[in-house]
Write an enzyme that holds these catalytic residues in place. Structure first.
Site, PDB file in Angstrom:
ATOM      1  CG  HIS A 155      -1.971   0.837   1.021  1.00  0.00           C
ATOM      2  ND1 HIS A 155      -1.811   2.276   1.502  1.00  0.00           N
ATOM      3  CD2 HIS A 155      -3.228   0.534   0.712  1.00  0.00           C
ATOM      4  CE1 HIS A 155      -2.993   2.934   1.327  1.00  0.00           C
ATOM      5  NE2 HIS A 155      -3.932   1.845   0.798  1.00  0.00           N
ATOM      6  CG  ASP A 176      -8.791  -4.572  -2.646  1.00  0.00           C
ATOM      7  OD1 ASP A 176      -9.823  -4.472  -2.281  1.00  0.00           O
ATOM      8  OD2 ASP A 176      -8.059  -3.808  -3.272  1.00  0.00           O
TER       9      ASP A 176
HETATM   10  N1  ACO Z   1       4.142  -7.738  -4.934  1.00  0.00           N
HETATM   11  C1  ACO Z   1       5.430  -7.758  -4.899  1.00  0.00           C
HETATM   12  N2  ACO Z   1       6.172  -6.625  -4.540  1.00  0.00           N
HETATM   13  C2  ACO Z   1       5.466  -5.479  -4.558  1.00  0.00           C
HETATM   14  C3  ACO Z   1       4.220  -5.415  -4.138  1.00  0.00           C
HETATM   15  C4  ACO Z   1       3.486  -6.439  -4.320  1.00  0.00           C
HETATM   16  N3  ACO Z   1       2.172  -6.726  -4.189  1.00  0.00           N
HETATM   17  N4  ACO Z   1       3.746  -4.305  -4.080  1.00  0.00           N
HETATM   18  C5  ACO Z   1       4.969  -3.310  -3.962  1.00  0.00           C
HETATM   19  N5  ACO Z   1       5.931  -4.214  -4.114  1.00  0.00           N
HETATM   20  C6  ACO Z   1       7.476  -3.950  -4.212  1.00  0.00           C
HETATM   21  C7  ACO Z   1       7.842  -2.954  -5.488  1.00  0.00           C
HETATM   22  O1  ACO Z   1       8.231  -3.895  -6.554  1.00  0.00           O
HETATM   23  C8  ACO Z   1       8.851  -2.161  -5.174  1.00  0.00           C
HETATM   24  O2  ACO Z   1      10.324  -2.819  -4.835  1.00  0.00           O
HETATM   25  P1  ACO Z   1      11.625  -2.109  -5.379  1.00  0.00           P
HETATM   26  O3  ACO Z   1      11.602  -1.212  -4.107  1.00  0.00           O
HETATM   27  O4  ACO Z   1      12.429  -3.203  -5.238  1.00  0.00           O
HETATM   28  O5  ACO Z   1      11.208  -1.403  -6.766  1.00  0.00           O
HETATM   29  C9  ACO Z   1       8.349  -1.913  -3.364  1.00  0.00           C
HETATM   30  O6  ACO Z   1       7.725  -3.038  -3.243  1.00  0.00           O
HETATM   31  C10 ACO Z   1       7.649  -0.528  -3.610  1.00  0.00           C
HETATM   32  O7  ACO Z   1       6.318  -0.631  -4.489  1.00  0.00           O
HETATM   33  P2  ACO Z   1       5.885   0.546  -5.208  1.00  0.00           P
HETATM   34  O8  ACO Z   1       5.031  -0.025  -6.344  1.00  0.00           O
HETATM   35  O9  ACO Z   1       6.877   1.442  -5.557  1.00  0.00           O
HETATM   36  O10 ACO Z   1       5.000   1.118  -4.270  1.00  0.00           O
HETATM   37  P3  ACO Z   1       3.705   1.967  -4.466  1.00  0.00           P
HETATM   38  O11 ACO Z   1       3.383   2.662  -3.455  1.00  0.00           O
HETATM   39  O12 ACO Z   1       3.890   2.920  -5.697  1.00  0.00           O
HETATM   40  O13 ACO Z   1       2.384   1.022  -4.785  1.00  0.00           O
HETATM   41  C11 ACO Z   1       0.794  -0.532  -4.664  1.00  0.00           C
HETATM   42  C12 ACO Z   1       1.497   0.467  -4.050  1.00  0.00           C
HETATM   43  C13 ACO Z   1       0.268  -0.068  -6.091  1.00  0.00           C
HETATM   44  C14 ACO Z   1      -0.669  -0.827  -3.741  1.00  0.00           C
HETATM   45  C15 ACO Z   1       1.485  -1.730  -4.742  1.00  0.00           C
HETATM   46  O14 ACO Z   1       1.832  -2.396  -3.485  1.00  0.00           O
HETATM   47  C16 ACO Z   1       1.022  -2.931  -5.613  1.00  0.00           C
HETATM   48  O15 ACO Z   1       0.769  -2.933  -6.700  1.00  0.00           O
HETATM   49  N6  ACO Z   1       0.192  -3.783  -4.779  1.00  0.00           N
HETATM   50  C17 ACO Z   1      -0.642  -4.805  -5.498  1.00  0.00           C
HETATM   51  C18 ACO Z   1      -2.007  -4.309  -5.934  1.00  0.00           C
HETATM   52  C19 ACO Z   1      -2.780  -4.120  -4.723  1.00  0.00           C
HETATM   53  O16 ACO Z   1      -3.077  -4.831  -3.966  1.00  0.00           O
HETATM   54  N7  ACO Z   1      -3.542  -2.904  -4.836  1.00  0.00           N
HETATM   55  C20 ACO Z   1      -4.580  -2.352  -4.079  1.00  0.00           C
HETATM   56  C21 ACO Z   1      -3.903  -1.422  -2.908  1.00  0.00           C
HETATM   57  S1  ACO Z   1      -5.351  -1.121  -1.775  1.00  0.00           S
HETATM   58  C22 ACO Z   1      -6.616  -0.285  -2.777  1.00  0.00           C
HETATM   59  O17 ACO Z   1      -6.521   0.543  -3.523  1.00  0.00           O
HETATM   60  C23 ACO Z   1      -7.744  -0.724  -2.133  1.00  0.00           C
END
Ligand code: ACO
Length: 405
Positions: free
Chosen positions: A282, A340
């Site tokens: 998140h 979720d």
């Molecule tokens: N699985 C694996 N790796 C992940 C995940 C994940 N679900 N989420 C983040 N990471 C990793 C990224 O690859 C990144 O790694 P790095 O630093 O080595 O490059 C690091 O964690 C940070 O992730 P970002 O994508 O930069 O974080 P951001 O804050 O931009 O994204 C998000 C947040 C979009 C929610 C992300 O965690 C994600 O894609 N999660 C899966 C989708 C999801 O569950 N979305 C629902 C969010 S809650 C909602 O909207 C109700």
């Protein structure tokens, strides 16, 4: 922070913050999140207390008005919402223009936007009374629209709202009743769905809420602004994650289940695989999402009440969580389950098809969107949202003649 004189020859400072990682776009008094502690408050009340002591109508009143209703206010609010649940009959014809296999979010984006063509009388956004009626209309009609989208996809007749049922009971009836037999709302299911609504009601300046604010800042009508929010919510990085998460669990179950969890997690950690653990991570929570904890409890309650204690997807989700919470990849990046991760399992258990999950999220988030929109318009100093850019294109050049291009 960039000195824009170097860029444009203008004076002043310029912040460059793609993804709004550290930029507040507004002031708001509705929802507070402490992402490090994993704390969520609606109007100051902890989500854990609200989830146990309130129903979704209390939460709608709270989010819109700033405080919980007393008995009289609650009765009045419930009655206002109940009496706006019908939609103009013409909307049925609009819906019939869609293919039966259209995604419910495509249908919902269209239906919500189309409301502006029917309810002109509440689109004067400068009038607080009009804004209030629009809020009530949207909250009241959303379940009717989502259920219509579902019934249409099934080729079944629409079921009209029934005013003596609760908000959530009425939605369940519009979804699952048929004209051929009596339908009795199951109280466990009703409570579980009501909790899903409560947990999704608002979440400060997330992507869809910011979209509603930005869209609404042009002075457009509330139905158009909320329709923009629905469209934004659809994406898998936002509200679409519940659908994507359940698909991920189903796929994993079909390809070896618990025995293949380790292998799957290796793929998730491999940046070249493009696979993410959906329902994890998140932007704001760097600790356990408090909604995920409540949703996990609800999941256990519902599965046990429906005799589904051995649901393989729930077991799979628990195992993924167990492994993730002790894996350095997830620990170092502070990745925890979000709302979720478990909500799809609850919805699936109560008979909601996967393709409708994000529409259920939209239904619940409507109150947050409309309250944030109203908060913005109530500020006499609000301005149209107009982000700037860091221009990286070509400098000035002359148009060459055709034979020189
Ligand atoms: N699985 C694996 N790796 C992940 C995940 C994940 N679900 N989420 C983040 N990471 C990793 C990224 O690859 C990144 O790694 P790095 O630093 O080595 O490059 C690091 O964690 C940070 O992730 P970002 O994508 O930069 O974080 P951001 O804050 O931009 O994204 C998000 C947040 C979009 C929610 C992300 O965690 C994600 O894609 N999660 C899966 C989708 C999801 O569950 N979305 C629902 C969010 S809650 C909602 O909207 C109700």
């Amino acid at each position: 922070v960039i000195d824009i004189r170097k860029l444009y020859g203008q004076t002043g400072m310029f912040t460059f913050d793609p993804g709004f990682m550290s930029t507040a776009a507004c002031e708001s008094g509705i929802t507070y999140i402490d992402g490090d502690k994993g704390e969520l408050l609606y109007r100051g009340f902890p989500i854990e207390q609200l989830a146990v002591n309130c129903d979704f109508m209390d939460i709608c009143y709270l989010i819109l008005n700033g405080d919980l209703p007393n008995q009289e206010q609650k009765a009045d609010f419930d009655s206002q919402v109940t009496h706006h649940t019908m939609v103009n009959e013409q909307l049925h014809f609009f819906l019939r223009g869609f293919r039966r296999d259209a995604h419910p979010m495509a249908v919902l984006t269209g239906l919500v936007g189309a409301l502006s063509a029917f309810y002109h009388d509440s689109t004067d956004i400068t009038n607080p009374q009009h804004r209030h009626i629009s809020a009530i209309r949207l909250i009241a009609k959303m379940p009717t629209l989502v259920a219509m989208a579902y019934k249409y996809s099934q080729g079944q007749p629409f079921i009209y709202p029934q005013n003596d049922l609760s908000y959530t009971g009425n939605f369940l009836r519009m979804m699952f009743a048929t004209p051929c037999e009596d339908y009795k709302v199951n109280e466990v299911v009703e409570r579980a769905l009501d909790r899903i609504f409560i947990l999704h009601a608002d979440h400060e300046q997330n992507a869809s809420t910011s979209t509603v604010r930005l869209c609404g800042s042009s002075g457009t009508n509330p139905f158009a602004a909320i329709s923009a929010g629905v469209a934004c919510l659809w994406g898998p990085a936002h509200g679409g994650a519940n659908e994507a998460c359940l698909q991920m669990l189903e796929e994993l179950q079909a390809n070896g289940g618990i025995d293949k969890v380790g292998e799957f997690m290796e793929k998730v950690k491999d940046k070249n695989s493009g696979v993410r653990l959906m329902g994890f991570g998140h932007r704001v929570y760097k600790n356990y999402d408090p909604r995920a904890k409540l949703m996990q409890e609800t999941c256990k309650e519902v599965l046990s009440a429906l005799g589904l204690e051995n649901d393989p997807l729930f077991k799979l989700a628990m195992e993924l969580e167990r492994i993730a919470l002790s894996d350095p990849y997830f620990v170092q990046r502070k990745l925890y389950p979000n709302v979720d991760f478990y909500s799809g399992i609850v919805q699936r258990a109560i008979g909601i098809p996967t393709s409708l999950f994000t529409a259920i999220f939209a239904l619940a988030r409507t109150v947050g969107w409309i309250a944030q929109w109203n908060e913005m318009l109530s500020d006499p100093d609000y301005k149209i949202g107009r982000p700037r850019q860091l221009f990286t294109g070509s400098v000035t050049r002359d148009v060459p003649p055709m034979d020189k291009r």
